[in-house]
Structure formats: structure tokens, C-alpha cells
Write a protein that holds these residues in place. Structure first.
Motif, mmCIF file in Angstrom:
data_model
loop_
_atom_site.group_PDB
_atom_site.id
_atom_site.type_symbol
_atom_site.label_atom_id
_atom_site.label_comp_id
_atom_site.label_asym_id
_atom_site.label_seq_id
_atom_site.Cartn_x
_atom_site.Cartn_y
_atom_site.Cartn_z
ATOM 1 N N MET A 134 0.735 -1.178 -0.085
ATOM 2 C CA MET A 134 -0.052 0.010 0.054
ATOM 3 C C MET A 134 0.892 1.180 -0.006
ATOM 4 O O MET A 134 0.760 2.160 -0.703
ATOM 5 N N TYR A 154 0.679 4.140 -2.610
ATOM 6 C CA TYR A 154 0.645 5.593 -2.330
ATOM 7 C C TYR A 154 1.785 6.371 -2.999
ATOM 8 O O TYR A 154 1.430 7.305 -3.493
ATOM 9 N N PRO A 205 -1.894 9.240 4.650
ATOM 10 C CA PRO A 205 -2.399 8.074 4.649
ATOM 11 C C PRO A 205 -3.617 8.015 5.914
ATOM 12 O O PRO A 205 -3.722 8.756 6.601
ATOM 13 N N GLN A 221 -7.025 4.627 -0.978
ATOM 14 C CA GLN A 221 -6.121 4.199 0.112
ATOM 15 C C GLN A 221 -6.890 3.265 1.244
ATOM 16 O O GLN A 221 -8.041 3.569 1.465
#
Length: 477
Positions: free
Chosen positions: A27, A31, A49, A135
Motif C-alpha cells: 500500500m 501511495y 494515509p 487508500q
């Protein structure tokens, strides 16, 4: 040029995480890729995030999603574990009323009110760009421990002495609770009879060959880091037949006094305890006072007998009885002499002063009586033979002189009449008609005349003078 920059950033990320890839690292790579792409192309991007949030069950939780340069695009929230769309832009899609959405300063905030355990899981914030960007954040719903009574030992359990027992305590919660055991009174727990611990870890507490000393309350405590911790109190009853311990089996006391006898007893279930004398139960009265003190399975029983009389001496039995048996102890109460009380000092002083005044008076009276009797005997002797003595005056005078000399030498103390007067205090009187007194020990007894011992002494003196007179008479002839 843009593609080359993106590839360089990916290579840098791969160098940072060369060993293995996890969900979090993947992730992060996504990102970073989206961030670089949108910065270069000036399209919507996530400014930060989504944080992982932990909340206790029943509490409220908030998940933020910050989007910059959104433009005409829309933001949606999705619960990945349930595969459920919760919100799109400002509208709530889910039929669960506990979810809501607010928007302030590029921040889309998802509200989860009164979180349930089902709300636990991954939440995705998604922007409908082409291609889509998103996200993910995690909501952890923790649950404080809860003891399951239906799967645990009851609050009170009984076992016979020297038998085995396992006490169980089950609890649920998230994370999984840890179970510990301890005694409520702070004493150690005997595990397998060889090991004693203050705290025992585990759902099941094994006790082998249980003794009466292990009777009491045990606490099962469940903890998992989420307050509050919970506990359950389990009372362990160890059953056994009564036993009695008598400190003194022989008790002595004088008549007319009070005496207390006692017994110690242990029993469980609770025993009936009482006293018996002459096959009759002793009940509280003016004669008897009973006192009972209990502490757990121990009891201390006392019996006070007031004003002991002849019929109160004998064997008293203390009896303890419960559903498992009966036992008794015997105490014999016997009579001892009453200790003599010494005379008071003031009495001694009074008696001694009387003696100092009385004894000389007694001696004076006795001496004078003896002196009077001697002269009387002498006169009787010489009067009876007056014709013989009248013919020889010189002999009579010599006899009289010799008699006086003999009298003086035979008087007590070997002194003259003057010495006798000094003994009597230099005064006359105190004849045979006066009262006399006798001191024996420290007690005083009074009589009308001097005691018979003095009369006997006077008789002996009469006989001695009679003998002396006969000798003188024979000498004169």
C-alpha cells in the motif's frame, strides 16, 4: 520523462524493502506511485494515509481521508471485509444508521458510532479517477474481558477433605483474555502439594488432596489490556467431621469462686456445639455463662460456672456435631482448698502492743501470788510448832533468818525482795483477785484468773517450802 521518474521512484522503494512485501508495504508503494503521478499531472491525490484506529466496543470511531485537488471527482468509503459501500461523496449508502460522513477542508471523515465487533476490519477511501485511486485504513474494535459463567465453576463448590478438585474459569473478549487465580486472603495456592504459588496462570486450577487449610474464597481474574478487568469469586468449602481440642482437661478451683473452662473445635459444615453436665445440656443462666467465638471452620467455646458449690464439681463435656459426625471433649472440675489469707499488718501491730503490756502484768501477778503463798506456808509451819520454837528464841530467830534466806534464794530469778519488786514495776497490789490475760501466737484470749499452769507452779513452790521448813525444824531439834 514522467515514466522514467516513476520507474526511478519504484526502484528506490524496492531498495528500501528488498526482503519481502507485506500488505502495508505494497500500500505504501501504491501511495507513493499515486502521489508522484498526481503531482506530475496535477490531478487529485491523497495528502496523508488513513491512520489505523483502535476503539473499545460501544465507543465512537472516526476515519479521516484527506484528498487534495479533488476537482469534480467524488470520494467513496467502502468496508472491505463486508464488501459494503458505506458513503459516496456526501451521501450515506449503507442502511446501518451508525455510519455517517462529514467534509471539512479537503478531509472526508467517516463516523462509526457505537462500534460493534462487526465493524472491525479494513476501510477503503476511493476517488473515482481514471484509473481509480484509493487508500486503506484499519479499524480495530477491542472488547474487554467477560467471564462466561455457564462454562465456569459455580460461585460455591464443596469437596470432601483429601479429595481432588479442578476449578474452571472461562472468559471471552478481544484480544483473548488471560486468566490468573489468587486467594482472596492472600495465602499461597498449593499446586500438586509440592509447589505453592501466590498467582496461578491458566483457565483450570487443579487442587489435589484438598485440606481444610485450603478452604476459602478464590478469585479468577481475566485481563486482556482493555479496561476494565473482571473477576469471579469462587468459594471452596472443604467438608470434614468435627474434631475437638481441650487445652486443660483438669481444672481446680475453690468452692465459692467462679471458674471458666474452654474447648476448641473444627468442623465443616458448621457444627452444633454445646456443653453437657450430668447428662443434661447446660443452658445460659445465673449459674452458667456460655460464650462462642467462630472464625471460618474454627470455633472457641467457653463455659463460666459461677459460685462453685459441692454439686458443681465433676466432669463437663463439650460436644460438637455436624452432618458428617460427632465428637466430644471432657473437662474435670475439682475442688482445691481456699488459700489462707494472711492477717493484716495493723492487726499484728495491735496484738504485739497488747502482749508487751499484758505479759509483764501476768508475771507480776504470778510472782506476787507465789510470794504470798510462801509466807503463808511459812507462818502455818511455824505456828503449828509454836511451843518448840518459843523455848529457844535464838534458834527461832536463826530459823527465821534461815527461812528468809532460803525463801530469797528460791524465788524466781534468785533475787531479793527488792529485785522482785523491781520486776513487778516497783508497785504493790495486783493480788490474786485481779484479771489475767494470755497471749497465744497473734490471737488474744482473756480469762477471769491466771491460767492453771501458774496455779500448778504455785503448788510446787508450796511443797518446796514445806520441805525446807521440815529440814529447818529437824535441824533446830
Amino acid at each position: 520523462m514522467f515514466i522514467i521518474t516513476v520507474i526511478k521512484l519504484l526502484l528506490i522503494a524496492l531498495n528500501i524493502f528488498p526482503s519481502r512485501f507485506t500488505n502495508r508495504r505494497i500500500m505504501f508503494l501504491i501511495y507513493m506511485t499515486n502521489l508522484v503521478t498526481h503531482v506530475m499531472m496535477d490531478e487529485p491525490r491523497f495528502a496523508q494515509p488513513i491512520p489505523n484506529v483502535t476503539v473499545a466496543v460501544g465507543r465512537d470511531a472516526n476515519l479521516p481521508c484527506v484528498v487534495e485537488h479533488l476537482g469534480g471527482y467524488k470520494v467513496a468509503w467502502i468496508h472491505i471485509d463486508r464488501q459494503m459501500i458505506l458513503t459516496i461523496h456526501r451521501h450515506v449508502i449503507s442502511r446501518i444508521p451508525r455510519y455517517s460522513i462529514t467534509y471539512t477542508d479537503n478531509t472526508w471523515l467517516l463516523h462509526v458510532n457505537q462500534a460493534h465487533q462487526d465493524d472491525r476490519g479494513y476501510y477503503m477511501c476511493q476517488v473515482n479517477t481514471n484509473p481509480m485511486i484509493s487508500q486503506v485504513g484499519y479499524l480495530q474494535v477491542v472488547v474487554p474481558p467477560n467471564i462466561l459463567d455457564i462454562e465456569s465453576t459455580p460461585s460455591s463448590v464443596a469437596v470432601r477433605e483429601n479429595q481432588n478438585i479442578n476449578m474452571t474459569c472461562r472468559a471471552d473478549g478481544f484480544p483473548t483474555p488471560k486468566i490468573i487465580w489468587r486467594r482472596e486472603d492472600g495465602e499461597e495456592i498449593a499446586v500438586e502439594k509440592k509447589k505453592k504459588v501466590l498467582v496461578y496462570d491458566g483457565d483450570v486450577l487443579p487442587l489435589t488432596k484438598v485440606s481444610r487449610n485450603e478452604m476459602g474464597a478464590y478469585l479468577c481474574i481475566a485481563t486482556n489490556g482493555v479496561p476494565p478487568s473482571v473477576s469471579k469469586r469462587i468459594i471452596l468449602d472443604v467438608e470434614f467431621s468435627p474434631m475437638i481440642w481441650v487445652p486443660n482437661q483438669l481444672v481446680g478451683a475453690p468452692a465459692g469462686t467462679d471458674v471458666t473452662i474452654d474447648c476448641h473445635t473444627e468442623a465443616h459444615p458448621k457444627a452444633i456445639i454445646y456443653w453437657v453436665y450430668n447428662s443434661v445440656m447446660v443452658l445460659p443462666s445465673k449459674k452458667y455463662k456460655t460464650d462462642y467465638t467462630e472464625n471460618s471452620y474454627r470455633a472457641h467455646m467457653k463455659l463460666t460456672i459461677r459460685n462453685l458449690q459441692y454439686g458443681d464439681f465433676g466432669n463437663y463435656r463439650c460436644i460438637s456435631k455436624n452432618s458428617l459426625g460427632e465428637t466430644e471433649g471432657s473437662i474435670r472440675v475439682y475442688e482445691i482448698p481456699l488459700p489462707s489469707t494472711p492477717s493484716k499488718q495493723v492487726t499484728h501491730t495491735t496484738v504485739e502492743s497488747r502482749e508487751s503490756n499484758i505479759i509483764p502484768s501476768l508475771r507480776n501477778d504470778t510472782t506476787k501470788l507465789q510470794q504470798t503463798d510462801v509466807y503463808g506456808m511459812k507462818n502455818d509451819l511455824f505456828t503449828g510448832s509454836g511451843s518448840s520454837l518459843a523455848g529457844s528464841g535464838s534458834s527461832s530467830a536463826a530459823s527465821s533468818s534461815s527461812s528468809s534466806s532460803m525463801q530469797t534464794s528460791l524465788l524466781p530469778g534468785g533475787a531479793s525482795g527488792n529485785s522482785l519488786s523491781a520486776l513487778s514495776g516497783g508497785g504493790a497490789g495486783g493480788g490474786s483477785g485481779s484479771k489475767g490475760s494470755l497471749a497465744i501466737g497473734k490471737s488474744m484470749f482473756y480469762t477471769e484468773r491466771p491460767p492453771n499452769t501458774n496455779a500448778a507452779a504455785g503448788l510446787l513452790h508450796r511443797l518446796s517450802w514445806l520441805s525446807a521448813g521440815l529440814i529447818l525444824l529437824l535441824a533446830a531439834l
